[in-house]
Design a protein around this motif. Structure first.
Motif, short mmCIF file in Angstrom:
data_model
loop_
_atom_site.label_atom_id
_atom_site.label_comp_id
_atom_site.label_asym_id
_atom_site.label_seq_id
_atom_site.Cartn_x
_atom_site.Cartn_y
_atom_site.Cartn_z
N GLU A 1 -4.10 6.27 -11.50
CA GLU A 1 -3.32 5.99 -10.03
C GLU A 1 -2.86 7.39 -10.00
OE1 GLU A 1 0.33 3.47 -8.48
OE2 GLU A 1 -1.13 2.46 -10.15
N GLN B 1 -3.74 9.41 -6.27
CA GLN B 1 -2.58 9.63 -5.29
C GLN B 1 -2.50 11.34 -4.86
OE1 GLN B 1 -0.58 7.33 -3.99
NE2 GLN B 1 -0.10 9.20 -2.67
N ASP C 1 -6.64 8.95 3.23
CA ASP C 1 -5.25 8.38 3.03
C ASP C 1 -5.32 6.77 3.21
OD1 ASP C 1 -5.28 8.41 5.73
OD2 ASP C 1 -3.57 9.56 5.90
N GLU C 2 -6.48 6.28 3.69
CA GLU C 2 -6.56 5.12 3.90
C GLU C 2 -6.91 4.14 2.58
OE1 GLU C 2 -9.76 4.33 6.85
OE2 GLU C 2 -8.40 5.43 8.36
N ILE C 3 -7.14 5.17 1.32
CA ILE C 3 -7.42 4.42 0.17
C ILE C 3 -6.13 3.55 -0.39
CG2 ILE C 3 -7.76 4.92 -2.16
CD1 ILE C 3 -9.89 6.97 -1.44
N ASP C 4 -6.33 2.19 -0.82
CA ASP C 4 -5.31 1.71 -1.48
C ASP C 4 -5.37 2.03 -2.93
OD1 ASP C 4 -4.12 -0.40 -2.97
OD2 ASP C 4 -4.60 -1.95 -1.44
N VAL C 5 -4.28 3.13 -3.27
CA VAL C 5 -4.36 3.79 -4.45
C VAL C 5 -4.20 2.96 -5.75
CG1 VAL C 5 -3.30 5.53 -5.81
CG2 VAL C 5 -3.69 5.91 -3.53
N PRO C 6 -3.30 1.84 -5.75
CA PRO C 6 -3.08 1.06 -6.86
C PRO C 6 -4.22 0.34 -7.11
CG PRO C 6 -1.10 1.22 -5.64
CD PRO C 6 -2.10 1.74 -4.81
N LEU C 7 -4.74 -0.41 -6.20
CA LEU C 7 -6.03 -1.42 -6.37
C LEU C 7 -7.20 -0.38 -6.80
CD1 LEU C 7 -7.04 -4.19 -6.46
CD2 LEU C 7 -7.61 -3.67 -3.94
N THR C 8 -7.34 0.71 -6.29
CA THR C 8 -8.64 1.59 -6.47
C THR C 8 -8.40 2.09 -8.12
OG1 THR C 8 -8.82 2.26 -4.13
CG2 THR C 8 -9.84 3.61 -5.93
#
Length: 203
Positions: free
Chosen positions: A137, A141, A151-158
């Protein structure tokens, strides 16, 4: 017992326990069997661990700790060479595959225990999982912050998805496609990373 000798004994007990539990389940595995498989006296088990539960919890700490360290070292190594954060994540994928190939029984146990809810060590397991996923993570980030990824990426879920992808893909590889090389499996997962995640980087 000096610390080096005690650590060696604990390693033997971990290996015996993980093999037996993978073969027959936690409940069916006895301390006597663990001691016999490790080639030590039953009292040695209790000298090192208060109970079978404590042994297993410490086994989880030990194994996930090794995995977390290997992921971090892989990412740091790429960073030290001037590679991108996406390259670092790719290196973590390979490090995860290497770890799982080396410790397949532990990985099977870890994945199985993640989905149980009635174990004494459930809280510990969740903390350990969070620490391992956090390595991925943080790198994701950083990649977003430096413009490598959208920055559209859902970092925690990805991060969780990448971690889970490596676990499940590696177990599938070892169980059902063992003829494939680690290079081949890594290349396939790398293409997923580059296409599905890195492919949406800002221009």
């Amino acid at each position: 017992m000096n610390s080096a000798r005690r650590q060696a004994t604990r390693q033997k007990l971990f290996q015996a326990a993980v093999t037996l539990i993978a073969e027959q389940g936690f409940s069916a595995t006895t301390v006597d069997e663990i001691a016999e498989r490790a080639g030590v006296a039953k009292g040695t088990v209790y000298y090192n661990f208060a109970s079978k539960n404590e042994l297993f919890e410490e086994l989880l700490r030990h194994g996930v700790g090794l995995l977390t360290t290997s992921l971090k070292e892989a990412g740091d190594s790429v960073g030290a060479r001037g590679g991108t954060h996406v390259d670092a994540i790719d290196a973590m994928i390979r490090a995860g595959l290497v770890f799982i190939a080396e410790y397949p029984s532990f990985t099977q146990l870890y994945v199985a225990e993640l989905w149980r809810t009635n174990r004494a060590w459930q809280d510990t397991l969740m903390v350990l999982r969070k620490e391992a996923v956090a390595v991925v993570e943080r790198t994701l980030q950083a990649a977003v912050e430096e413009g490598e990824l959208s920055d559209e990426i859902d970092v925690p879920l990805t991060a969780a998805a990448l971690f889970g992808m490596v676990l499940v893909a590696a177990l599938d590889w070892l169980s059902f496609q063992p003829e494939r090389s680690i290079d081949d499996v890594h290349a396939a997962l790398s293409r997923l990373l580059q296409g599905r995640v890195a492919g949406h980087a800002r221009t």
